[in-house]
Design a protein around this motif. Sequence first.
Motif, PDB file in Angstrom:
ATOM      1  N   ILE A  31       0.826  -1.122  -0.282  1.00 59.53           N
ATOM      2  CA  ILE A  31      -0.277  -0.154   0.300  1.00 59.53           C
ATOM      3  C   ILE A  31       0.801   1.293  -0.231  1.00 59.53           C
ATOM      4  O   ILE A  31       1.817   1.100   0.217  1.00 59.53           O
ATOM      5  N   LYS A  32       0.135   1.934  -0.729  1.00 59.11           N
ATOM      6  CA  LYS A  32       0.876   4.129  -0.514  1.00 59.11           C
ATOM      7  C   LYS A  32       1.288   3.863   1.027  1.00 59.11           C
ATOM      8  O   LYS A  32       0.638   4.461   1.442  1.00 59.11           O
ATOM      9  N   GLN A  33       2.039   4.726   1.694  1.00 53.35           N
ATOM     10  CA  GLN A  33       2.312   5.363   2.738  1.00 53.35           C
ATOM     11  C   GLN A  33       2.030   6.626   3.188  1.00 53.35           C
ATOM     12  O   GLN A  33       1.740   6.876   2.100  1.00 53.35           O
ATOM     13  N   ASP A  34       1.292   6.630   4.759  1.00 52.03           N
ATOM     14  CA  ASP A  34       0.674   7.767   4.536  1.00 52.03           C
ATOM     15  C   ASP A  34       1.701   9.227   5.288  1.00 52.03           C
ATOM     16  O   ASP A  34       1.698   8.411   6.774  1.00 52.03           O
ATOM     17  N   PRO A  38       0.298   9.433  12.365  1.00 57.40           N
ATOM     18  CA  PRO A  38       1.507   9.632  13.345  1.00 57.40           C
ATOM     19  C   PRO A  38       2.735   8.520  13.735  1.00 57.40           C
ATOM     20  O   PRO A  38       2.263   7.235  12.793  1.00 57.40           O
ATOM     21  N   VAL A  39       3.571   8.961  14.091  1.00 61.61           N
ATOM     22  CA  VAL A  39       4.918   8.563  14.269  1.00 61.61           C
ATOM     23  C   VAL A  39       4.713   8.256  15.696  1.00 61.61           C
ATOM     24  O   VAL A  39       5.149   7.961  16.522  1.00 61.61           O
ATOM     25  N   GLU A  40       5.385   6.454  15.883  1.00 61.31           N
ATOM     26  CA  GLU A  40       5.207   5.583  16.880  1.00 61.31           C
ATOM     27  C   GLU A  40       6.359   5.251  16.838  1.00 61.31           C
ATOM     28  O   GLU A  40       7.228   5.048  16.027  1.00 61.31           O
ATOM     29  N   VAL A  41       6.878   5.148  18.590  1.00 65.36           N
ATOM     30  CA  VAL A  41       8.388   5.470  18.462  1.00 65.36           C
ATOM     31  C   VAL A  41       8.604   4.574  20.230  1.00 65.36           C
ATOM     32  O   VAL A  41       7.589   4.716  21.152  1.00 65.36           O
ATOM     33  N   SER A  42       9.675   3.285  20.298  1.00 65.83           N
ATOM     34  CA  SER A  42       9.595   2.636  21.814  1.00 65.83           C
ATOM     35  C   SER A  42      11.532   2.421  21.464  1.00 65.83           C
ATOM     36  O   SER A  42      11.723   2.229  19.891  1.00 65.83           O
ATOM     37  N   ALA A  43      11.668   2.488  22.343  1.00 63.57           N
ATOM     38  CA  ALA A  43      12.867   2.272  22.366  1.00 63.57           C
ATOM     39  C   ALA A  43      13.242   2.020  24.436  1.00 63.57           C
ATOM     40  O   ALA A  43      12.447   2.401  24.920  1.00 63.57           O
ATOM     41  N   GLY A  64       7.473   2.587  13.962  1.00 64.49           N
ATOM     42  CA  GLY A  64       6.171   2.303  13.321  1.00 64.49           C
ATOM     43  C   GLY A  64       5.060   3.554  12.518  1.00 64.49           C
ATOM     44  O   GLY A  64       5.607   4.650  13.674  1.00 64.49           O
ATOM     45  N   GLN A  65       5.359   4.127  11.005  1.00 71.47           N
ATOM     46  CA  GLN A  65       3.902   4.272  10.193  1.00 71.47           C
ATOM     47  C   GLN A  65       3.087   3.836  10.202  1.00 71.47           C
ATOM     48  O   GLN A  65       3.609   3.395   8.854  1.00 71.47           O
ATOM     49  N   GLY A  66       2.112   3.953   9.910  1.00 71.07           N
ATOM     50  CA  GLY A  66       1.186   3.230   9.634  1.00 71.07           C
ATOM     51  C   GLY A  66       1.480   2.338   8.762  1.00 71.07           C
ATOM     52  O   GLY A  66       1.500   0.731  10.183  1.00 71.07           O
ATOM     53  N   GLU A 110      18.441   6.553   5.846  1.00 72.84           N
ATOM     54  CA  GLU A 110      18.052   7.991   6.802  1.00 72.84           C
ATOM     55  C   GLU A 110      16.647   7.924   5.676  1.00 72.84           C
ATOM     56  O   GLU A 110      16.411   7.569   4.973  1.00 72.84           O
ATOM     57  N   TYR A 111      15.510   8.631   6.766  1.00 72.85           N
ATOM     58  CA  TYR A 111      13.936   8.443   6.767  1.00 72.85           C
ATOM     59  C   TYR A 111      13.517  10.676   6.343  1.00 72.85           C
ATOM     60  O   TYR A 111      13.208  10.454   8.247  1.00 72.85           O
ATOM     61  N   ASN A 112      13.562  10.638   5.525  1.00 72.72           N
ATOM     62  CA  ASN A 112      13.062  11.759   5.080  1.00 72.72           C
ATOM     63  C   ASN A 112      11.297  12.457   5.644  1.00 72.72           C
ATOM     64  O   ASN A 112      11.020  12.215   4.624  1.00 72.72           O
ATOM     65  N   VAL A 113      10.891  12.296   6.869  1.00 76.48           N
ATOM     66  CA  VAL A 113       9.739  12.354   6.590  1.00 76.48           C
ATOM     67  C   VAL A 113       9.402  13.053   6.137  1.00 76.48           C
ATOM     68  O   VAL A 113       7.441  12.570   5.511  1.00 76.48           O
ATOM     69  N   THR A 114       9.175  14.601   6.303  1.00 73.60           N
ATOM     70  CA  THR A 114       8.656  15.063   5.222  1.00 73.60           C
ATOM     71  C   THR A 114       7.994  14.836   3.948  1.00 73.60           C
ATOM     72  O   THR A 114       6.941  15.174   3.319  1.00 73.60           O
ATOM     73  N   SER A 115       8.844  14.998   2.527  1.00 73.82           N
ATOM     74  CA  SER A 115       9.113  14.430   1.843  1.00 73.82           C
ATOM     75  C   SER A 115       8.409  12.079   1.411  1.00 73.82           C
ATOM     76  O   SER A 115       8.117  12.350   0.198  1.00 73.82           O
TER      77      SER A 115
END
Length: 161
Positions: A31-34, A38-43, A64-66, A110-115
């Motif tokens: 599927i295409k990513q939205d 929201p970006v879920e983070v755990s560490a 995780g995101q979508g 590297e993840y550019n969340v904006t683009s």
Amino acid sequence: MRFDFLIVSSLCAALASPAVSQGANIAFGNIKQDTNAPVEVSANVMDINQNTGSAVLSGNVLIGQGAMRLSAASVSIVYNSDRSQITQMKASGGVTLVSGEDAAEAAQAEYNVTSGMIVLSGNVLLVQGQTAITADRMRVDTTAGTAKMEGRVKTVLNVKN
């Protein structure tokens, strides 16, 4: 999450002439990513620097995101100027990216969340069903659901008679 068994199984199932090229475009994820999701983070550890608008996550990092999941040993996060949104993430140490049934491993990402662009580099391995592809880099466009393998791209094509 290691895919060593899956890799061996995939390569054994696909015994045929090897294909090697300098670049390959492929679909990634089902599927295409939205990118607005929201970006879920755990560490295990999260170190936040309010002065620079950044954070460092370490130990069993899962983001995780979508439908997309990224895991790594360490992830640096950069926020926008008003610190309301994540703009960029840099992952290192056994990076695994999963979208739908597709999975990729690399040394760093590297993840550019904006683009919505993710660049995986360093011994990239992509597993899609019975197919395994290796390359120097993989550029994932999460909004289009596509990826481009770059550098020394290698796979084995299964030829059916």
